[in-house]
Write a protein that holds these residues in place. Structure first.
Motif, PDB file in Angstrom:
ATOM      1  N   ASP A 160      23.579 -89.345 112.803  1.00 39.50           N
ATOM      2  CA  ASP A 160      22.668 -88.511 113.861  1.00 39.50           C
ATOM      3  C   ASP A 160      21.425 -89.108 114.052  1.00 39.50           C
ATOM      4  OD1 ASP A 160      24.636 -86.740 114.138  1.00 39.50           O
ATOM      5  OD2 ASP A 160      23.781 -85.224 112.728  1.00 39.50           O
ATOM      6  N   ASN A 163      20.082 -92.328 117.415  1.00 39.68           N
ATOM      7  CA  ASN A 163      20.458 -91.827 118.530  1.00 39.68           C
ATOM      8  C   ASN A 163      21.254 -93.073 119.455  1.00 39.68           C
ATOM      9  OD1 ASN A 163      19.753 -89.341 117.962  1.00 39.68           O
ATOM     10  ND2 ASN A 163      17.803 -89.727 118.747  1.00 39.68           N
ATOM     11  N   GLU A 211      16.716 -92.137 123.394  1.00 38.61           N
ATOM     12  CA  GLU A 211      15.479 -91.311 123.098  1.00 38.61           C
ATOM     13  C   GLU A 211      14.900 -91.114 124.086  1.00 38.61           C
ATOM     14  OE1 GLU A 211      13.954 -90.868 119.862  1.00 38.61           O
ATOM     15  OE2 GLU A 211      14.522 -92.562 118.470  1.00 38.61           O
TER      16      GLU A 211
END
Ligand code: DAH
Length: 348
Positions: A160, A163, A211
């Motif tokens: 997680d 990204n 992101e």
């Protein structure tokens, strides 16, 4: 006494400019002019020295001082060109029709290395002098190297944090095996698979994360990975090596701090911070800024590449290059590095 208290003032820059212009007025020949150019605008000239001194200033004062130097440098360049035209015009009058093909040409402003390239070179220099080899690796990487072999199996929660940008191509199980590497760590595995210890390497390169961008996040940035595996490597070697790196990059007096951190491929894991105030001899509280993640290579990682964990241990680290460049140059927005604005890039 504090270094450079006189050079770091706009008044001082004005004085330098006005001296330079007085000298320029009295130049008569292109040779004189070239000497003048080297003295003020050359690679080791006064303007470059002023630019270098910016990093000695407290960060709040840097932008303004930087602008003062830039406009001084532009003014000197413009005046240089005017003077050159003036001398050429009067020379050509004197020599009537004859053309001297040996005259130096109109100077072209040199470009410079991108600040991230410069920072990567500085960091690589620090480690190569300690015996590390520089290697590079692919930016399109396999899940296998980017995650699985680094002790991040499928569906591990640590995924997680990375990204990931996946390559849109499925294998026969309907899974996507390829991605844009989220870190430079996969090169640890690729190297160890093919090489017996001792290993001492650093891996500079681009990495990618899905992101939203803001002043401290980019969707692509640069890292430098490090790995050392040999008989008898301990946490003391990790600390000593990274402390030496910090001193080479930020100065002999820099203070460092190690604290626990978690990365699945190291155990124990750590983060190293530097006290930003210690390098400028500022008094008052420490200003700890994290600059890298590190740790002792997890035995599972060593076993996965076939290393004998009774014989070998190692340490690894990952450095964020933009972070270091921002600190060194007092830049507060990571996006500036990749906007290709020559007014920004021209300062380096
Ligand atoms: N790969 C990590 C990241 O991108 C950084 C890192 C941390 C690398 C610890 C290492 C390490 O080799 O030991 O967040």
């Amino acid at each position: 006494m504090k270094k450079n208290s006189t050079t770091h003032s706009a008044q001082n820059v004005d004085e330098i400019v006005s001296n330079a212009l007085t000298e320029l007025m009295s130049t008569k020949t292109l040779d004189d002019l070239d000497q003048w150019r080297i003295r003020y605008l050359g690679r080791k000239g006064i303007v470059v020295q002023l630019k270098r001194s910016i990093s000695d200033l407290p960060s709040a004062e840097r932008p303004e001082f930087g602008q003062t130097i830039n406009s001084a440098s532009k003014e000197l360049e413009a005046k240089l060109l005017n003077k050159q035209e003036e001398i050429l015009a009067s020379d050509s009058k004197k020599t009537a029709e004859s053309i001297d093909v040996t005259l130096p040409g109109v100077p072209v402003n040199n470009g410079s290395l991108h600040p991230i390239t410069q920072t990567i070179r500085d960091i690589c220099d620090a480690f190569t002098t300690m015996g590390f080899e520089v290697i590079e690796g692919p930016e399109v990487e396999l899940d296998y190297y980017n995650f699985q072999m680094l002790n991040i199996p499928k569906h591990h929660p640590a995924r997680d944090g990375f990204n990931t940008l996946w390559i849109d191509q499925e294998d026969s199980n309907g899974e996507k095996p390829m991605l844009l590497r989220t870190h430079t760590s996969p090169m640890q595995i690729r190297t160890m698979e093919n090489q017996e210890p001792p290993v001492r390497l650093i891996v500079p390169g681009k990495v990618y994360r899905y992101e939203a961008t803001d002043s401290s996040h980019e969707w692509h940035f640069s890292q430098i990975e490090g790995l050392a595996v040999d008989k008898g490597i301990t946490f003391a070697n990790l600390k000593g090596t990274l402390y030496e790196f910090a001193r080479k990059l930020f100065g002999e007096d820099v203070k460092v701090r190690f604290r626990c951190d978690y990365f699945p491929f190291v155990e124990p894991g750590a983060e190293m911070s530097i006290d930003w105030n210690s390098r400028t001899n500022q008094t008052g509280d420490a200003n700890w800024i994290e600059i890298l993640g590190a740790g002792m290579v997890h035995p599972k990682v060593l076993k996965a590449v076939g290393y004998d964990t009774d014989k070998y241990t190692g340490f690894a680290f990952g450095i964020g290059v933009e972070r270091i460049a921002m600190l060194k140059h007092g830049i507060d927005d990571i996006r500036l590095f990749y906007n290709n604005d020559i007014r920004f890039l021209g300062q380096f």
